[in-house]
Design a protein around this motif. Structure first.
Motif, PDB file in Angstrom:
ATOM      1  N   VAL A 169       8.445   5.892 -13.357  1.00  0.00           N
ATOM      2  CA  VAL A 169       7.587   4.710 -13.329  1.00  0.00           C
ATOM      3  C   VAL A 169       7.281   4.293 -14.766  1.00  0.00           C
ATOM      4  CG1 VAL A 169       6.546   5.396 -11.139  1.00  0.00           C
ATOM      5  CG2 VAL A 169       5.434   6.045 -13.276  1.00  0.00           C
ATOM      6  N   GLY A 170       6.729   3.100 -14.916  1.00  0.00           N
ATOM      7  CA  GLY A 170       6.325   2.643 -16.233  1.00  0.00           C
ATOM      8  C   GLY A 170       4.958   3.188 -16.617  1.00  0.00           C
ATOM      9  N   LYS A 171       4.700   3.237 -17.908  1.00  0.00           N
ATOM     10  CA  LYS A 171       3.381   3.711 -18.347  1.00  0.00           C
ATOM     11  C   LYS A 171       2.267   2.820 -17.822  1.00  0.00           C
ATOM     12  CE  LYS A 171       4.303   3.851 -22.773  1.00  0.00           C
ATOM     13  NZ  LYS A 171       4.106   4.070 -24.217  1.00  0.00           N
ATOM     14  N   ALA A 172       2.565   1.519 -17.669  1.00  0.00           N
ATOM     15  CA  ALA A 172       1.544   0.599 -17.150  1.00  0.00           C
ATOM     16  C   ALA A 172       1.122   0.979 -15.740  1.00  0.00           C
ATOM     17  CB  ALA A 172       2.077  -0.836 -17.174  1.00  0.00           C
ATOM     18  N   ARG A 203       0.804  -1.210   0.000  1.00  0.00           N
ATOM     19  CA  ARG A 203       0.000   0.000   0.000  1.00  0.00           C
ATOM     20  C   ARG A 203       0.842   1.269   0.000  1.00  0.00           C
ATOM     21  NH1 ARG A 203      -4.294   2.170  -2.067  1.00  0.00           N
ATOM     22  NH2 ARG A 203      -5.156   3.847  -0.804  1.00  0.00           N
ATOM     23  N   PRO A 204       1.863   1.388   0.887  1.00  0.00           N
ATOM     24  CA  PRO A 204       2.697   2.597   0.828  1.00  0.00           C
ATOM     25  C   PRO A 204       3.387   2.777  -0.509  1.00  0.00           C
ATOM     26  CG  PRO A 204       3.030   1.423   2.887  1.00  0.00           C
ATOM     27  CD  PRO A 204       2.173   0.554   2.030  1.00  0.00           C
ATOM     28  N   ARG A 205       3.792   1.633  -1.132  1.00  0.00           N
ATOM     29  CA  ARG A 205       4.460   1.743  -2.409  1.00  0.00           C
ATOM     30  C   ARG A 205       3.493   2.292  -3.450  1.00  0.00           C
ATOM     31  NH1 ARG A 205       7.062  -3.065  -2.277  1.00  0.00           N
ATOM     32  NH2 ARG A 205       5.406  -4.110  -3.394  1.00  0.00           N
ATOM     33  N   SER A 206       2.211   1.887  -3.370  1.00  0.00           N
ATOM     34  CA  SER A 206       1.211   2.382  -4.304  1.00  0.00           C
ATOM     35  C   SER A 206       0.987   3.876  -4.105  1.00  0.00           C
ATOM     36  CB  SER A 206      -0.105   1.619  -4.104  1.00  0.00           C
ATOM     37  OG  SER A 206      -1.128   2.165  -4.894  1.00  0.00           O
ATOM     38  N   GLU A 207       0.894   4.316  -2.851  1.00  0.00           N
ATOM     39  CA  GLU A 207       0.696   5.733  -2.569  1.00  0.00           C
ATOM     40  C   GLU A 207       1.908   6.550  -3.004  1.00  0.00           C
ATOM     41  OE1 GLU A 207      -0.085   5.833   1.569  1.00  0.00           O
ATOM     42  OE2 GLU A 207      -2.145   5.099   1.391  1.00  0.00           O
ATOM     43  N   ALA A 208       3.094   5.987  -2.804  1.00  0.00           N
ATOM     44  CA  ALA A 208       4.311   6.702  -3.212  1.00  0.00           C
ATOM     45  C   ALA A 208       4.367   6.866  -4.723  1.00  0.00           C
ATOM     46  CB  ALA A 208       5.543   5.948  -2.713  1.00  0.00           C
ATOM     47  N   ALA A 209       3.956   5.811  -5.443  1.00  0.00           N
ATOM     48  CA  ALA A 209       3.957   5.897  -6.907  1.00  0.00           C
ATOM     49  C   ALA A 209       2.953   6.938  -7.388  1.00  0.00           C
ATOM     50  CB  ALA A 209       3.629   4.525  -7.505  1.00  0.00           C
ATOM     51  N   GLU A 210       1.778   6.970  -6.775  1.00  0.00           N
ATOM     52  CA  GLU A 210       0.762   7.945  -7.174  1.00  0.00           C
ATOM     53  C   GLU A 210       1.228   9.372  -6.908  1.00  0.00           C
ATOM     54  OE1 GLU A 210      -3.710   8.871  -5.640  1.00  0.00           O
ATOM     55  OE2 GLU A 210      -3.357   6.876  -6.474  1.00  0.00           O
ATOM     56  N   GLN A 211       1.880   9.566  -5.757  1.00  0.00           N
ATOM     57  CA  GLN A 211       2.382  10.903  -5.447  1.00  0.00           C
ATOM     58  C   GLN A 211       3.497  11.306  -6.400  1.00  0.00           C
ATOM     59  OE1 GLN A 211       0.979  13.015  -3.115  1.00  0.00           O
ATOM     60  NE2 GLN A 211       2.262  14.458  -4.240  1.00  0.00           N
ATOM     61  N   ALA A 212       4.337  10.332  -6.779  1.00  0.00           N
ATOM     62  CA  ALA A 212       5.413  10.624  -7.735  1.00  0.00           C
ATOM     63  C   ALA A 212       4.846  11.035  -9.090  1.00  0.00           C
ATOM     64  CB  ALA A 212       6.317   9.400  -7.885  1.00  0.00           C
ATOM     65  N   ILE A 213       3.756  10.407  -9.474  1.00  0.00           N
ATOM     66  CA  ILE A 213       3.101  10.749 -10.751  1.00  0.00           C
ATOM     67  C   ILE A 213       2.533  12.165 -10.687  1.00  0.00           C
ATOM     68  CG2 ILE A 213       1.162  10.161 -12.256  1.00  0.00           C
ATOM     69  CD1 ILE A 213       1.664   7.197 -11.366  1.00  0.00           C
ATOM     70  N   PHE A 214       1.843  12.489  -9.587  1.00  0.00           N
ATOM     71  CA  PHE A 214       1.306  13.843  -9.422  1.00  0.00           C
ATOM     72  C   PHE A 214       2.426  14.878  -9.416  1.00  0.00           C
ATOM     73  CE2 PHE A 214      -2.865  12.488  -7.104  1.00  0.00           C
ATOM     74  CZ  PHE A 214      -3.427  12.208  -8.333  1.00  0.00           C
ATOM     75  N   ASP A 215       3.485  14.586  -8.680  1.00  0.00           N
ATOM     76  CA  ASP A 215       4.602  15.536  -8.603  1.00  0.00           C
ATOM     77  C   ASP A 215       5.242  15.750  -9.971  1.00  0.00           C
ATOM     78  OD1 ASP A 215       4.162  15.774  -5.917  1.00  0.00           O
ATOM     79  OD2 ASP A 215       5.771  14.411  -5.314  1.00  0.00           O
ATOM     80  N   ILE A 229       1.240  10.849 -21.305  1.00  0.00           N
ATOM     81  CA  ILE A 229       1.447   9.819 -20.292  1.00  0.00           C
ATOM     82  C   ILE A 229       2.903   9.366 -20.298  1.00  0.00           C
ATOM     83  CG2 ILE A 229       0.885   7.439 -19.646  1.00  0.00           C
ATOM     84  CD1 ILE A 229      -1.299   9.328 -18.881  1.00  0.00           C
ATOM     85  N   GLU A 230       3.472   9.217 -21.474  1.00  0.00           N
ATOM     86  CA  GLU A 230       4.871   8.776 -21.578  1.00  0.00           C
ATOM     87  C   GLU A 230       5.816   9.775 -20.909  1.00  0.00           C
ATOM     88  OE1 GLU A 230       8.107   7.438 -25.018  1.00  0.00           O
ATOM     89  OE2 GLU A 230       6.097   8.120 -25.576  1.00  0.00           O
ATOM     90  N   ILE A 246       0.767   3.951 -14.591  1.00  0.00           N
ATOM     91  CA  ILE A 246      -0.208   5.041 -14.713  1.00  0.00           C
ATOM     92  C   ILE A 246      -1.542   4.505 -15.236  1.00  0.00           C
ATOM     93  CG2 ILE A 246      -0.727   7.206 -15.911  1.00  0.00           C
ATOM     94  CD1 ILE A 246       2.219   7.866 -15.855  1.00  0.00           C
ATOM     95  N   TYR A 247      -1.482   3.660 -16.261  1.00  0.00           N
ATOM     96  CA  TYR A 247      -2.723   3.162 -16.857  1.00  0.00           C
ATOM     97  C   TYR A 247      -3.486   2.233 -15.916  1.00  0.00           C
ATOM     98  CZ  TYR A 247      -1.712   5.200 -21.404  1.00  0.00           C
ATOM     99  OH  TYR A 247      -1.493   6.085 -22.440  1.00  0.00           O
ATOM    100  N   ARG A 248      -2.811   1.662 -14.918  1.00  0.00           N
ATOM    101  CA  ARG A 248      -3.537   0.853 -13.936  1.00  0.00           C
ATOM    102  C   ARG A 248      -4.411   1.724 -13.049  1.00  0.00           C
ATOM    103  NH1 ARG A 248       1.129  -2.535 -13.643  1.00  0.00           N
ATOM    104  NH2 ARG A 248       2.008  -1.241 -11.973  1.00  0.00           N
ATOM    105  N   ARG A 249      -4.075   3.002 -12.962  1.00  0.00           N
ATOM    106  CA  ARG A 249      -4.817   3.915 -12.093  1.00  0.00           C
ATOM    107  C   ARG A 249      -5.797   4.796 -12.855  1.00  0.00           C
ATOM    108  NH1 ARG A 249      -0.096   2.615 -10.017  1.00  0.00           N
ATOM    109  NH2 ARG A 249       0.255   2.629  -7.760  1.00  0.00           N
TER     110      ARG A 249
END
Length: 291
Positions: free
Chosen positions: A141-144, A103-115, A132-133, A146-149
């Motif tokens: 992160v990989g494009k996948a 779960r923390p890894r998922s939240e960290a990835a989402e925050q990295a995408i927003f940032d 997206i690329e 982002i597309y998972r979210r």
């Protein structure tokens, strides 16, 4: 040692042949000893057990130490238990650790995408050119991922805006007036946020020329907020606090209009702390049932 044995055979030819055959005689007896250990020592072939390499050379080891051929067979078997024992807890630890960190890894990835998206926008990348690329590459992160979210960048941008905007209000539910004040106050606060945030000002100004994103934002953010206001107006009509012969949407626009005028159309207009209360009280005075 092999040279010394060879020297003995050359000085005593007769006895040397007997000695050679005698030296070779025990070999068949000691051969099974190395054969019982290869499977056990194979995982430790990297040299974790010192006995493993000599056991693998079987007959040669027997010729150099004929008196102790079976001794190495026992030590290699002993480390087999500890070497296999860590396998089960190690796998369990990995699974448990993965579950704990998931779960923390998922939240960290989402925050990295927003940032990454915010950084690109603040760096001058136009909204229409933010792919997206490019976001994935900047976020690491990989494009996948982002597309998972999000199915597309419009949905990503909408969630990004919601993350930096003021949260939607929690209505007190005590009275219609209090709920209306809470709704109008949220509009006032969002207006202040847009004035104070270069990012929000930039994105909302660009959204006007990005119809797909504008429509997505309206469907997921604006429309639910509007429905919330309409529900409060309807409740006011049912409770007798608002005339029920008026159009629900018109009454709702009477409340929200002054706030939207000052936050969108007149971005330089003042947004006093008591503005929401003054607007709600003024409109309610005009839409109350006639006595």
């Amino acid at each position: 040692m092999a040279q010394e044995n060879g020297g003995a055979r050359s000085t005593s030819p007769g006895s040397g042949r007997r000695t050679g055959s005698a030296a070779r005689g025990p070999a068949p007896d000691t051969a099974p000893a190395p054969d019982t250990t290869p499977d056990t020592d194979a995982p430790r072939a990297e040299g974790t057990v010192e006995g493993a390499p000599s056991a693998a050379r079987g007959p040669r080891a027997a010729s150099t130490a004929p008196g102790t051929p079976a001794a190495p067979a026992t030590p290699p078997a002993a480390p087999a238990t500890p070497s296999a024992a860590p396998a089960t807890p190690s796998a369990a630890d990995d699974c448990a650790g993965s579950a704990r960190r998931g779960r923390p890894r998922s939240e960290a990835a989402e925050q990295a995408i927003f940032d990454a998206a915010i950084g690109l926008l603040e760096g001058g990348t136009p909204l229409t050119e933010l792919s997206i690329e490019k976001i994935a590459r900047t976020a690491g992160v990989g494009k996948a991922t982002i597309y998972r979210r999000w199915p597309g960048k419009e949905e990503l941008f909408v969630d990004l805006l919601r993350s930096v905007e003021a949260p939607d209000p929690v209505l007190p539910g005590v009275s219609v007036r209090d709920d209306l004040v809470a709704l109008m106050e949220s509009i006032r606060r969002r207006g202040l946020a847009k004035r104070n945030s270069a990012l929000l000002h930039n994105v909302f100004s660009q959204m006007q020329s990005y119809p797909k994103l504008w429509d997505a934002y309206h469907q997921t953010v604006i429309d639910p907020r509007r429905r919330l206001g309409l529900d409060v107006v309807r409740r006011g009509m049912e409770l007798g606090e608002i005339r029920d012969d008026l159009d629900v949407e018109l009454v709702n626009d009477l409340f929200t209009g002054p706030l939207l005028l000052r936050t969108v159309i007149r971005p330089g207009a003042t947004l006093e702390p008591d503005l929401a209360e003054r607007v709600v009280d003024a409109v309610l005075e005009g839409v109350r049932p006639r006595r």
